[in-house]
Design a protein around this motif. Structure first.
Motif, PDB file in Angstrom:
ATOM      1  N   GLU A  39     -23.255  -3.246  14.101  1.00  0.00           N
ATOM      2  CA  GLU A  39     -22.284  -2.850  15.111  1.00  0.00           C
ATOM      3  C   GLU A  39     -22.292  -1.345  15.291  1.00  0.00           C
ATOM      4  O   GLU A  39     -22.145  -0.838  16.405  1.00  0.00           O
ATOM      5  CB  GLU A  39     -20.900  -3.362  14.720  1.00  0.00           C
ATOM      6  CG  GLU A  39     -20.878  -4.877  14.724  1.00  0.00           C
ATOM      7  CD  GLU A  39     -19.560  -5.450  14.249  1.00  0.00           C
ATOM      8  OE1 GLU A  39     -18.644  -4.666  13.947  1.00  0.00           O
ATOM      9  OE2 GLU A  39     -19.457  -6.674  14.198  1.00  0.00           O
ATOM     10  N   LYS A  40     -22.452  -0.605  14.212  1.00  0.00           N
ATOM     11  CA  LYS A  40     -22.527   0.853  14.325  1.00  0.00           C
ATOM     12  C   LYS A  40     -23.813   1.256  15.034  1.00  0.00           C
ATOM     13  O   LYS A  40     -23.820   2.115  15.905  1.00  0.00           O
ATOM     14  CB  LYS A  40     -22.499   1.468  12.915  1.00  0.00           C
ATOM     15  CG  LYS A  40     -22.494   2.972  12.883  1.00  0.00           C
ATOM     16  CD  LYS A  40     -21.121   3.506  13.145  1.00  0.00           C
ATOM     17  CE  LYS A  40     -21.079   5.020  13.022  1.00  0.00           C
ATOM     18  NZ  LYS A  40     -19.806   5.564  13.476  1.00  0.00           N
ATOM     19  N   LEU A  41     -24.912   0.605  14.672  1.00  0.00           N
ATOM     20  CA  LEU A  41     -26.191   0.938  15.296  1.00  0.00           C
ATOM     21  C   LEU A  41     -26.150   0.661  16.787  1.00  0.00           C
ATOM     22  O   LEU A  41     -26.731   1.397  17.581  1.00  0.00           O
ATOM     23  CB  LEU A  41     -27.316   0.121  14.656  1.00  0.00           C
ATOM     24  CG  LEU A  41     -27.732   0.515  13.253  1.00  0.00           C
ATOM     25  CD1 LEU A  41     -28.764  -0.469  12.735  1.00  0.00           C
ATOM     26  CD2 LEU A  41     -28.309   1.906  13.245  1.00  0.00           C
TER      27      LEU A  41
ATOM     28  N   GLU B 220     -23.803   1.046  18.775  1.00  0.00           N
ATOM     29  CA  GLU B 220     -23.096   2.076  19.530  1.00  0.00           C
ATOM     30  C   GLU B 220     -23.996   3.263  19.836  1.00  0.00           C
ATOM     31  O   GLU B 220     -23.639   4.129  20.620  1.00  0.00           O
ATOM     32  CB  GLU B 220     -21.881   2.572  18.739  1.00  0.00           C
ATOM     33  CG  GLU B 220     -20.801   1.525  18.608  1.00  0.00           C
ATOM     34  CD  GLU B 220     -19.681   1.981  17.691  1.00  0.00           C
ATOM     35  OE1 GLU B 220     -19.605   3.193  17.412  1.00  0.00           O
ATOM     36  OE2 GLU B 220     -18.917   1.118  17.255  1.00  0.00           O
ATOM     37  N   TYR B 221     -25.158   3.332  19.212  1.00  0.00           N
ATOM     38  CA  TYR B 221     -26.034   4.471  19.415  1.00  0.00           C
ATOM     39  C   TYR B 221     -27.300   4.077  20.158  1.00  0.00           C
ATOM     40  O   TYR B 221     -28.260   4.812  20.175  1.00  0.00           O
ATOM     41  CB  TYR B 221     -26.433   5.070  18.054  1.00  0.00           C
ATOM     42  CG  TYR B 221     -25.306   5.812  17.398  1.00  0.00           C
ATOM     43  CD1 TYR B 221     -24.318   5.136  16.701  1.00  0.00           C
ATOM     44  CD2 TYR B 221     -25.213   7.194  17.489  1.00  0.00           C
ATOM     45  CE1 TYR B 221     -23.276   5.809  16.112  1.00  0.00           C
ATOM     46  CE2 TYR B 221     -24.186   7.877  16.895  1.00  0.00           C
ATOM     47  CZ  TYR B 221     -23.208   7.183  16.209  1.00  0.00           C
ATOM     48  OH  TYR B 221     -22.178   7.848  15.620  1.00  0.00           O
TER      49      TYR B 221
ATOM     50  N   TRP C 249     -31.532  11.687  19.815  1.00  0.00           N
ATOM     51  CA  TRP C 249     -31.998  10.475  20.450  1.00  0.00           C
ATOM     52  C   TRP C 249     -32.743  10.811  21.739  1.00  0.00           C
ATOM     53  O   TRP C 249     -32.191  11.442  22.619  1.00  0.00           O
ATOM     54  CB  TRP C 249     -30.797   9.596  20.763  1.00  0.00           C
ATOM     55  CG  TRP C 249     -31.087   8.262  21.375  1.00  0.00           C
ATOM     56  CD1 TRP C 249     -32.079   7.398  21.044  1.00  0.00           C
ATOM     57  CD2 TRP C 249     -30.373   7.660  22.442  1.00  0.00           C
ATOM     58  NE1 TRP C 249     -32.022   6.275  21.807  1.00  0.00           N
ATOM     59  CE2 TRP C 249     -30.975   6.401  22.691  1.00  0.00           C
ATOM     60  CE3 TRP C 249     -29.260   8.012  23.212  1.00  0.00           C
ATOM     61  CZ2 TRP C 249     -30.519   5.518  23.660  1.00  0.00           C
ATOM     62  CZ3 TRP C 249     -28.803   7.129  24.179  1.00  0.00           C
ATOM     63  CH2 TRP C 249     -29.440   5.894  24.409  1.00  0.00           C
TER      64      TRP C 249
ATOM     65  N   PRO D  31     -16.812   3.490   8.168  1.00  0.00           N
ATOM     66  CA  PRO D  31     -18.009   3.712   8.963  1.00  0.00           C
ATOM     67  C   PRO D  31     -17.858   3.540  10.463  1.00  0.00           C
ATOM     68  O   PRO D  31     -18.509   4.233  11.222  1.00  0.00           O
ATOM     69  CB  PRO D  31     -18.992   2.672   8.426  1.00  0.00           C
ATOM     70  CG  PRO D  31     -18.484   2.284   7.126  1.00  0.00           C
ATOM     71  CD  PRO D  31     -17.020   2.502   7.129  1.00  0.00           C
ATOM     72  N   LEU D  32     -17.013   2.596  10.926  1.00  0.00           N
ATOM     73  CA  LEU D  32     -17.027   2.365  12.358  1.00  0.00           C
ATOM     74  C   LEU D  32     -16.147   3.340  13.134  1.00  0.00           C
ATOM     75  O   LEU D  32     -16.039   3.247  14.344  1.00  0.00           O
ATOM     76  CB  LEU D  32     -16.629   0.917  12.683  1.00  0.00           C
ATOM     77  CG  LEU D  32     -17.807  -0.069  12.579  1.00  0.00           C
ATOM     78  CD1 LEU D  32     -17.349  -1.466  12.934  1.00  0.00           C
ATOM     79  CD2 LEU D  32     -18.916   0.325  13.515  1.00  0.00           C
TER      80      LEU D  32
ATOM     81  N   ARG E 121     -29.067   9.728  13.595  1.00  0.00           N
ATOM     82  CA  ARG E 121     -28.931  10.527  14.811  1.00  0.00           C
ATOM     83  C   ARG E 121     -28.678  11.980  14.507  1.00  0.00           C
ATOM     84  O   ARG E 121     -28.974  12.849  15.306  1.00  0.00           O
ATOM     85  CB  ARG E 121     -27.791   9.982  15.675  1.00  0.00           C
ATOM     86  CG  ARG E 121     -28.097   8.656  16.312  1.00  0.00           C
ATOM     87  CD  ARG E 121     -28.923   8.806  17.567  1.00  0.00           C
ATOM     88  NE  ARG E 121     -29.042   7.534  18.254  1.00  0.00           N
ATOM     89  CZ  ARG E 121     -30.106   6.759  18.210  1.00  0.00           C
ATOM     90  NH1 ARG E 121     -31.141   7.118  17.521  1.00  0.00           N
ATOM     91  NH2 ARG E 121     -30.119   5.600  18.844  1.00  0.00           N
TER      92      ARG E 121
ATOM     93  N   LEU F 213     -23.640   8.816  12.287  1.00  0.00           N
ATOM     94  CA  LEU F 213     -24.807   8.021  11.911  1.00  0.00           C
ATOM     95  C   LEU F 213     -25.885   9.003  11.484  1.00  0.00           C
ATOM     96  O   LEU F 213     -26.331   9.835  12.258  1.00  0.00           O
ATOM     97  CB  LEU F 213     -25.275   7.194  13.110  1.00  0.00           C
ATOM     98  CG  LEU F 213     -26.358   6.156  12.833  1.00  0.00           C
ATOM     99  CD1 LEU F 213     -25.794   5.053  11.977  1.00  0.00           C
ATOM    100  CD2 LEU F 213     -26.890   5.591  14.128  1.00  0.00           C
TER     101      LEU F 213
ATOM    102  N   LYS G 113     -15.337   6.810  14.927  1.00  0.00           N
ATOM    103  CA  LYS G 113     -16.265   7.642  15.677  1.00  0.00           C
ATOM    104  C   LYS G 113     -16.617   8.920  14.936  1.00  0.00           C
ATOM    105  O   LYS G 113     -17.677   9.484  15.158  1.00  0.00           O
ATOM    106  CB  LYS G 113     -15.689   7.981  17.056  1.00  0.00           C
ATOM    107  CG  LYS G 113     -15.698   6.808  18.013  1.00  0.00           C
ATOM    108  CD  LYS G 113     -17.115   6.367  18.339  1.00  0.00           C
ATOM    109  CE  LYS G 113     -17.110   5.105  19.172  1.00  0.00           C
ATOM    110  NZ  LYS G 113     -18.431   4.634  19.522  1.00  0.00           N
TER     111      LYS G 113
END
Lengths: 326, 162, 409
Positions: free
Chosen positions: C92-94, C96-97, B154, B139-140, B149, B146, B142
């Protein structure tokens, strides 16, 4: 009237109804007292809604709630043992109420060995606990049940020994005779000090027999969810709860009869009201312990029983016997 | 020791093997994956560095360059921090484990492995820690989008006035 | 039961002295233990076995959804493996956005009992990287709120830890105190749990009139009550018997795991970010860092109660030092941190919280690592629980003082 009452077949149902009435009323009073006393000790008010006046009917409402709940038996549980366990735990406690002397001539069942019958009856409840634990098909129940078994067996000994010391002092195992031989505050003479120690031993052992804090390891809700009672709901669970409160009343009554002078009092004539007052005072102490102490760990509990209480109670019997002879 | 002195001490020991950088008072040394273990051992065992307190071990996605694994430790006796950073390739990147030097690295390496897809040689149990077992993907990284989004852009992406 | 003598046993062990009631005893090949193999009438082998018990994820003792898979031999724990991740929300992922300012509302929620302290860390790391100057008044008020939050957090554990051991009353007393402090928090910030009071560059708004006086009045009341906890709980013989000597964590093991906060201090290591790397104005107030000697559960709890007293000391000193002035710097419309990485270390009530932020000069951070105290504290549980009894497991787990949201983020 007295002729009618001296007829055995009339007297027996009257006694049975009276004992049942006491059994149904007093535990509820003690239960309500627990709600309110614990609440005030914890800076809150307790039940206030049920029954308009400060929640007096709270336990009645709880009873109705329990009765209308769904009766659940886990699929993997041993059905007959599971269903019978509450009965095995509850019925002996009801029977104990029959042996307690409520007044100068008010003993429902008078027996030469009344003391030991009551102690034996309270031991039968242990089987009910084990039945509940084993038949629940739940690991937490098992752990709780094993703890309960070990604890209850361990604390039987100081209980019986302390009671035996009293029987020795009174010269009889008949509870009515034991109360007869006391003053309104308890024993007199040289026996007062050792028997005061005996009262403490009996009280501690009785707390452990009832699995009340600080001896409630088998029911420790932060560890074994609710021990042997984990899988019980509804009316069966209510019966176990009733066993606990009825047990508190019964043991307080026996302790009051053995050590505190039972139904004897001053100013007013002797009668059940003094016994009631003493039972309520002892129940208050039981509730006070619950709200104050954390629980002892199982091995500390066992050590306390075997290494401290049993030698003390043996010494007690020795001293009381010595004083009797000397 | 302050960051500059620490940096000199490490460079004196390892020379070209590592690149020091001091940013906002924090020393970060970048090493190759081959030198990572030696530097970690030195940072732990050398008496003047003596970083015995484990802070964290995490990954940072550096896109084309690879995935940087950052090990951050602290010395209770000397009150200084050291970051040891090593960049591994995106596919099949592996580093030696440091859980025998700092026991806390055990869980941090598990977390980095599942969130970034970096392997740790010698780790006793690299099972998933935070994510459910059936989870696929890292998940982390790039490229892992997400979902929220993707569904809706956004509003903060626009400059004020756009 | 018929017994049988056999020359070799199962699992390659060697035969040892027979038990008195018959049967055959074997020691396993790696010498780990002795199992008794007896044969019943039907000639089946019966063997004692370890029991695997799942503590949680739903269990009254684990604060929240923590699951510990425990292997029991009777009531003794042979191994314990915490299983976490039930509350993983990918903060942590959130992060980044989200814009730098929006992260503050996000980090409230990992250690939800100490909201201001979390926000503080984020504000500090962003301000460090941007080089922002925060007004003095804002810094002092931040300190005040951080210390009150610390008291709130510690009170919660002071109430819930005796509850796990069976003492039900301290819970009510602790929460009564918490209610009073939360009333103050609500007056100042508008929130009771997630306060969202810190902003990048200062605070959301100034203190309302009279809040400082309320805070001043609250301190002596709390001091009196904390003394009560010491006598009622720490002085209770059964509590001492349940916690002394249980769950000992040596100092070097604690450092190796990265355990911080009350647990580390109880092991004798006085490492506190407020003292060693003072942030805000902690170098201008005087306070002690209470430490324990043995690193057992009793010491951890005693350190917790002592920390409440120290926080009250700090609050009293801060009251006198707050200068008048603005509470926030004006931020540019677009907040961008310059490229690079920054690290900030704060002393959260539960332990050491660090934020490591990597920025590529965009509107959102490139990588935002939250190093939460509970993650490392709970990773030490397998070490602490090995060889303890089941009731002690509860005592030890409660004494590690974690919040599940803090572990999983």
């Amino acid at each position: 009237m007295t002729d009618l009452l001296s007829n055995y077949w009339v007297l027996m149902p009257v006694k049975a109804v009276a004992v049942l009435a006491i059994f149904l009323v007093f535990p509820l009073v003690v239960g309500y007292m627990e709600h309110k006393v614990m609440a005030h000790m914890q800076a809150r008010v307790g039940p206030m809604e049920a029954g308009r006046f400060h929640g007096v009917l709270q336990l009645v409402a709880d009873g109705i709630k329990f009765v209308q709940k769904e009766s659940v038996v886990p699929r993997a549980a041993d059905k007959w043992v599971f269903t019978l366990a509450p009965a095995v735990a509850l019925i002996p406690v009801i029977l104990v109420f029959g042996f307690i002397p409520y007044g100068p001539d008010l003993v429902p069942i008078r027996s030469d060995v009344g003391l030991f019958v009551t102690l034996a009856l309270s031991s039968v409840s242990v089987i009910g606990v084990l039945m509940a634990a084993w038949s629940s098909a739940n690991k937490y129940s098992l752990i709780g049940g094993l703890r309960a078994a070990a604890q209850l067996i361990a604390y039987e000994l100081p209980l019986v020994l302390a009671a035996a010391a009293v029987a020795m002092q009174a010269g009889s195992a008949d509870l009515a005779v034991i109360v007869e031989r006391q003053q309104f505050w308890g024993w007199t003479g040289w026996a007062l000090l050792p028997l005061a120690a005996g009262f403490l031993v009996y009280g501690t052992a009785a707390l452990a027999e009832l699995t009340r804090p600080p001896f409630d390891m088998p029911l420790a809700d932060s560890e074994v969810v609710f021990g042997h009672l984990t899988e019980y709901t509804g009316l069966r669970f209510a019966f176990f709860l009733l066993t606990e409160y009825a047990g508190i009343v019964a043991q307080s009554a026996i302790a009051a009869s053995l050590f505190l002078g039972g139904y004897k009092g001053l100013v007013l004539p002797d009668g059940p009201w003094f016994l009631a007052a003493k039972v309520l005072a002892l129940s208050f102490m039981v509730i006070w312990f619950r709200s104050t102490y954390p629980r002892l760990r199982e091995d500390q509990l066992q050590k306390f029983a075997w290494v401290r209480l049993v030698p003390v109670s043996l010494l007690l019997i020795f001293v009381v016997g010595l004083l009797k002879v000397v | 020791m302050d960051a500059a002195a620490l940096s000199d001490h490490l460079v004196a020991e390892f020379g070209d093997l590592l690149e020091p950088e001091v940013s906002y008072g924090l020393l970060t040394v970048t090493v190759t994956p081959d030198g990572y273990r030696r530097v970690a051992e030195f940072v732990r065992q050398d008496r003047d560095v003596n970083c015995n307190f484990f802070e964290f071990l995490c990954g940072v996605d550096e896109e084309a360059a690879g995935i940087a694994v950052v090990l951050h430790v602290y010395s209770i006796s000397h009150h200084h921090h050291v970051q040891v950073r090593s960049v591994v390739p995106r596919d099949g990147g592996r580093l030696p484990t440091v859980h025998d030097l700092w026991a806390g690295a055990n869980w941090h390496e598990r977390e980095t492995a599942e969130l970034f897809g970096v392997g740790f040689d010698g780790h006793p149990n690299l099972a998933k820690l935070l994510l459910p077992e059936e989870f696929e993907g890292h998940p982390l990284r790039k490229e892992f989008a997400l979902m929220a989004r993707e569904a809706k852009p956004w509003p903060g992406a626009k400059e004020p006035g756009e | 039961m018929s017994t049988e003598q056999t020359a070799t046993g199962g699992n390659g062990g060697r035969q040892v002295a027979a038990p008195p009631d018959g049967g055959v005893a074997f020691q396993a090949a790696d010498g780990t233990g002795v199992g008794i193999i007896v044969r019943d009438r039907a000639d089946r082998a019966l063997q004692t076995q370890d029991m695997t018990l799942n503590v949680g994820p739903q269990h009254p003792a684990t604060h929240g959804v923590l699951r510990v898979v425990v292997t029991l031999d009777g009531e003794m724990i042979e191994s314990a493996e915490p299983v976490i991740g039930y509350m993983h929300r990918s903060f942590e992922k959130l992060a980044e956005y989200r814009d730098y300012r929006q992260i503050i509302a996000l980090v409230n929620r990992h250690d939800w009992v100490s909201s201001i302290c979390n926000e503080l860390g984020v504000a500090l790391v962003v301000e460090k990287q941007m080089g922002l100057e925060v007004p003095e008044r804002a810094t002092w008020i931040r300190m005040l709120m951080a210390e009150w939050t610390r008291v709130l957090n510690h009170l919660m554990f002071v109430g819930s830890y005796p509850l796990e051991l069976g003492a039900i009353t301290p819970m009510f007393y602790a929460f009564r105190e918490r209610e009073e402090i939360q009333a103050l928090m609500e007056w100042i910030t508008g929130g009771r749990l997630h306060l969202t009071y810190c902003r990048v560059g200062g605070l959301k708004q100034d203190l309302p009139r009279g809040a400082l006086q309320l805070s001043r009045d609250l301190v002596p009341r709390l001091r009196k009550r904390v003394k009560e906890y010491e006598t009622l709980v720490l002085g209770n013989e059964i509590f001492a018997a349940r916690t002394k000597g249980i769950g000992v964590l040596p100092a070097d093991v604690a450092c190796s795991y990265g355990v911080s906060g009350a647990s580390l201090h109880a092991s004798g290591v006085p490492e506190d970010a407020r003292k060693t790397e003072p942030y805000l104005f902690y170098d201008q107030v005087s306070f002690d860092v209470p430490t324990g000697r043995n690193g057992d559960c009793y010491d951890r709890f005693a350190v917790l109660v002592a920390r409440i007293k120290e926080s009250l000391n700090i609050i009293e000193q801060v009251h006198e030092r707050i200068p008048p002035g603005p509470v926030a710097t004006k931020l540019p419309k677009v907040v961008r941190a310059p490229a690079g990485h920054a690290y900030v270390r704060a002393e959260n009530p539960l332990g050491q919280l660090s934020y490591y932020m990597v920025s590529h000069n965009e509107k959102t951070p490139w990588r935002f690592k939250m190093r939460t105290p509970s993650f490392n504290n709970v990773s030490a549980l397998p070490y602490l629980l090995k060889g303890t009894l089941v009731p002690d497991m509860i005592a030890v787990m409660g004494s590690v003082f974690f919040i599940v949201g803090d572990i999983d983020r």
